[in-house]
Design a protein around this motif. Structure first.
Motif, PDB file in Angstrom:
ATOM      1  N   UNK A  68     -70.582 -15.502 -31.112  1.00 30.84           N
ATOM      2  CA  UNK A  68     -69.425 -16.373 -31.323  1.00 30.84           C
ATOM      3  C   UNK A  68     -68.250 -15.883 -30.477  1.00 30.84           C
ATOM      4  N   UNK A  69     -67.303 -16.747 -30.262  1.00 35.21           N
ATOM      5  CA  UNK A  69     -66.113 -16.406 -29.481  1.00 35.21           C
ATOM      6  C   UNK A  69     -65.412 -15.187 -30.073  1.00 35.21           C
ATOM      7  N   UNK A  70     -65.276 -15.140 -31.382  1.00 38.57           N
ATOM      8  CA  UNK A  70     -64.587 -14.000 -32.014  1.00 38.57           C
ATOM      9  C   UNK A  70     -65.327 -12.694 -31.748  1.00 38.57           C
ATOM     10  N   UNK A  71     -66.652 -12.702 -31.810  1.00 36.88           N
ATOM     11  CA  UNK A  71     -67.413 -11.479 -31.551  1.00 36.88           C
ATOM     12  C   UNK A  71     -67.311 -11.047 -30.091  1.00 36.88           C
ATOM     13  N   UNK A  72     -67.353 -11.999 -29.166  1.00 39.96           N
ATOM     14  CA  UNK A  72     -67.194 -11.661 -27.744  1.00 39.96           C
ATOM     15  C   UNK A  72     -65.817 -11.059 -27.492  1.00 39.96           C
ATOM     16  N   UNK A  73     -64.796 -11.681 -28.049  1.00 46.01           N
ATOM     17  CA  UNK A  73     -63.437 -11.179 -27.819  1.00 46.01           C
ATOM     18  C   UNK A  73     -63.191  -9.865 -28.550  1.00 46.01           C
ATOM     19  N   UNK A  74     -63.788  -9.691 -29.704  1.00 45.74           N
ATOM     20  CA  UNK A  74     -63.646  -8.409 -30.414  1.00 45.74           C
ATOM     21  C   UNK A  74     -64.256  -7.266 -29.597  1.00 45.74           C
ATOM     22  N   UNK A  75     -65.386  -7.506 -28.947  1.00 50.08           N
ATOM     23  CA  UNK A  75     -65.990  -6.465 -28.101  1.00 50.08           C
ATOM     24  C   UNK A  75     -65.009  -6.064 -26.998  1.00 50.08           C
ATOM     25  N   UNK A  76     -64.415  -7.032 -26.358  1.00 49.71           N
ATOM     26  CA  UNK A  76     -63.476  -6.758 -25.269  1.00 49.71           C
ATOM     27  C   UNK A  76     -62.214  -6.066 -25.778  1.00 49.71           C
TER      28      UNK A  76
ATOM     29  N   UNK B 282     -73.617 -11.322 -24.339  1.00 45.56           N
ATOM     30  CA  UNK B 282     -72.834 -11.789 -25.482  1.00 45.56           C
ATOM     31  C   UNK B 282     -72.675 -13.304 -25.525  1.00 45.56           C
ATOM     32  N   UNK B 283     -73.330 -13.992 -24.585  1.00 46.53           N
ATOM     33  CA  UNK B 283     -73.203 -15.444 -24.497  1.00 46.53           C
ATOM     34  C   UNK B 283     -73.562 -16.133 -25.813  1.00 46.53           C
ATOM     35  N   UNK B 284     -74.571 -15.619 -26.487  1.00 46.32           N
ATOM     36  CA  UNK B 284     -75.016 -16.253 -27.731  1.00 46.32           C
ATOM     37  C   UNK B 284     -74.147 -15.863 -28.934  1.00 46.32           C
TER      38      UNK B 284
END
Length: 131
Positions: free
Chosen positions: A36-44, A32-34
Protein backbone atom coordinates in the motif's frame (compact mmCIF):
# COMPACT_ATOMS: atom_id res chain seq x y z
CA UNK A 1 38.61 6.33 24.65
CA UNK A 2 38.68 9.55 22.66
CA UNK A 3 40.15 7.85 19.58
CA UNK A 4 37.49 5.12 19.70
CA UNK A 5 34.66 7.64 19.93
CA UNK A 6 36.12 9.47 16.92
CA UNK A 7 36.36 6.17 15.00
CA UNK A 8 32.77 5.37 16.01
CA UNK A 9 31.72 8.82 14.83
CA UNK A 10 33.22 8.26 11.39
CA UNK A 11 31.78 4.74 11.15
CA UNK A 12 28.31 5.99 12.05
CA UNK A 13 28.46 8.77 9.46
CA UNK A 14 29.48 6.21 6.82
CA UNK A 15 26.67 3.91 7.98
CA UNK A 16 24.16 6.75 7.71
CA UNK A 17 25.37 7.46 4.18
CA UNK A 18 24.93 3.83 3.15
CA UNK A 19 21.19 4.21 3.80
CA UNK A 20 21.02 6.51 0.77
CA UNK A 21 21.51 3.56 -1.58
CA UNK A 22 18.96 1.25 0.07
CA UNK A 23 16.01 2.06 -2.22
CA UNK A 24 17.99 1.35 -5.37
CA UNK A 25 20.07 -1.57 -4.02
CA UNK A 26 17.04 -3.38 -2.60
CA UNK A 27 14.94 -2.45 -5.66
CA UNK A 28 12.19 -0.91 -3.56
CA UNK A 29 10.41 0.57 -6.58
CA UNK A 30 9.66 -2.94 -7.80
CA UNK A 31 9.70 -4.87 -4.52
CA UNK A 32 7.25 -2.56 -2.77
CA UNK A 33 4.94 -2.05 -5.75
CA UNK A 34 2.38 -4.45 -4.33
CA UNK A 35 2.45 -2.71 -0.93
CA UNK A 36 0.00 0.00 0.00
CA UNK A 37 1.03 3.62 -0.41
CA UNK A 38 1.38 4.04 3.36
CA UNK A 39 3.72 1.04 3.63
CA UNK A 40 5.87 2.23 0.71
CA UNK A 41 6.14 5.71 2.18
CA UNK A 42 6.78 4.40 5.69
CA UNK A 43 9.77 2.42 4.37
CA UNK A 44 11.20 5.57 2.81
CA UNK A 45 10.45 7.88 5.74
CA UNK A 46 11.66 5.43 8.41
CA UNK A 47 14.84 4.72 6.48
CA UNK A 48 15.46 8.47 6.26
CA UNK A 49 14.96 8.93 10.01
CA UNK A 50 17.15 5.94 10.86
CA UNK A 51 19.88 7.41 8.67
CA UNK A 52 19.41 10.85 10.26
CA UNK A 53 19.57 9.38 13.78
CA UNK A 54 22.72 7.40 12.97
CA UNK A 55 24.27 10.50 11.37
CA UNK A 56 23.51 12.57 14.48
CA UNK A 57 25.01 9.84 16.71
CA UNK A 58 28.15 9.99 14.60
CA UNK A 59 28.35 13.77 14.74
CA UNK A 60 27.82 13.67 18.51
CA UNK A 61 30.74 11.26 18.90
CA UNK A 62 33.00 13.37 16.68
CA UNK A 63 32.17 16.72 18.26
CA UNK A 64 31.42 15.90 21.89
CA UNK A 65 33.70 13.02 22.88
CA UNK A 66 35.00 14.94 25.90
CA UNK A 67 31.49 15.61 27.19
CA UNK A 68 30.47 11.98 26.57
CA UNK A 69 33.40 10.65 28.57
CA UNK A 70 33.61 13.25 31.34
CA UNK A 71 30.09 14.37 32.29
CA UNK A 72 27.15 12.66 33.95
CA UNK A 73 24.91 13.47 31.00
CA UNK A 74 27.55 12.13 28.62
CA UNK A 75 27.76 8.89 30.59
CA UNK A 76 23.98 8.54 30.40
CA UNK A 77 24.12 9.10 26.65
CA UNK A 78 26.85 6.44 26.40
CA UNK A 79 24.63 4.09 28.43
CA UNK A 80 21.72 4.67 26.06
CA UNK A 81 23.88 4.20 22.98
CA UNK A 82 25.47 1.08 24.46
CA UNK A 83 22.02 -0.37 25.05
CA UNK A 84 20.84 0.69 21.57
CA UNK A 85 23.74 -0.98 19.74
CA UNK A 86 23.66 -4.07 21.95
CA UNK A 87 19.99 -4.58 21.07
CA UNK A 88 20.92 -4.06 17.40
CA UNK A 89 23.61 -6.75 17.78
CA UNK A 90 21.07 -9.18 19.25
CA UNK A 91 18.63 -8.42 16.41
CA UNK A 92 21.42 -9.27 13.95
CA UNK A 93 21.23 -12.89 15.14
CA UNK A 94 17.59 -13.29 16.14
CA UNK A 95 15.67 -10.78 14.02
CA UNK A 96 16.79 -12.03 10.60
CA UNK A 97 16.48 -15.51 9.16
CA UNK A 98 19.78 -17.26 8.46
CA UNK A 99 18.28 -18.07 5.05
CA UNK A 100 19.03 -14.46 4.10
CA UNK A 101 22.79 -14.93 4.39
CA UNK A 102 23.80 -18.55 5.05
CA UNK A 103 25.59 -20.12 2.09
CA UNK A 104 25.79 -16.81 0.22
CA UNK A 105 29.29 -15.39 0.06
CA UNK A 106 28.52 -11.64 -0.08
CA UNK A 107 25.59 -11.79 2.37
CA UNK A 108 27.59 -13.90 4.83
CA UNK A 109 30.46 -11.41 4.60
CA UNK A 110 28.07 -8.53 5.31
CA UNK A 111 26.51 -10.46 8.23
CA UNK A 112 29.98 -10.87 9.73
CA UNK A 113 31.06 -7.28 9.02
CA UNK A 114 27.92 -5.83 10.62
CA UNK A 115 28.09 -8.25 13.56
CA UNK A 116 31.62 -7.02 14.24
CA UNK A 117 30.52 -3.39 13.78
CA UNK A 118 27.57 -3.71 16.20
CA UNK A 119 29.89 -5.43 18.70
CA UNK A 120 32.50 -2.67 18.40
CA UNK A 121 29.92 0.09 18.82
CA UNK A 122 28.40 -1.66 21.83
CA UNK A 123 31.75 -2.24 23.54
CA UNK A 124 32.94 1.35 23.00
CA UNK A 125 29.78 2.81 24.52
CA UNK A 126 29.67 0.33 27.42
CA UNK A 127 33.33 0.99 28.26
CA UNK A 128 32.70 4.73 28.02
CA UNK A 129 29.78 4.41 30.42
CA UNK A 130 31.61 2.25 32.98
CA UNK A 131 34.93 4.15 32.92
Amino acid sequence: MEIHLKIVGVLLIVLASIHLVFPRYFNWAEELKSSSLINRQMMTVHTFFIALTVLLMGLLCLTSFTEITETNLGKKIALGLGLFWTVRLIIQFFGYSTALWKGKKFETSMHIVFSVLWTYLSVVFWITYFN
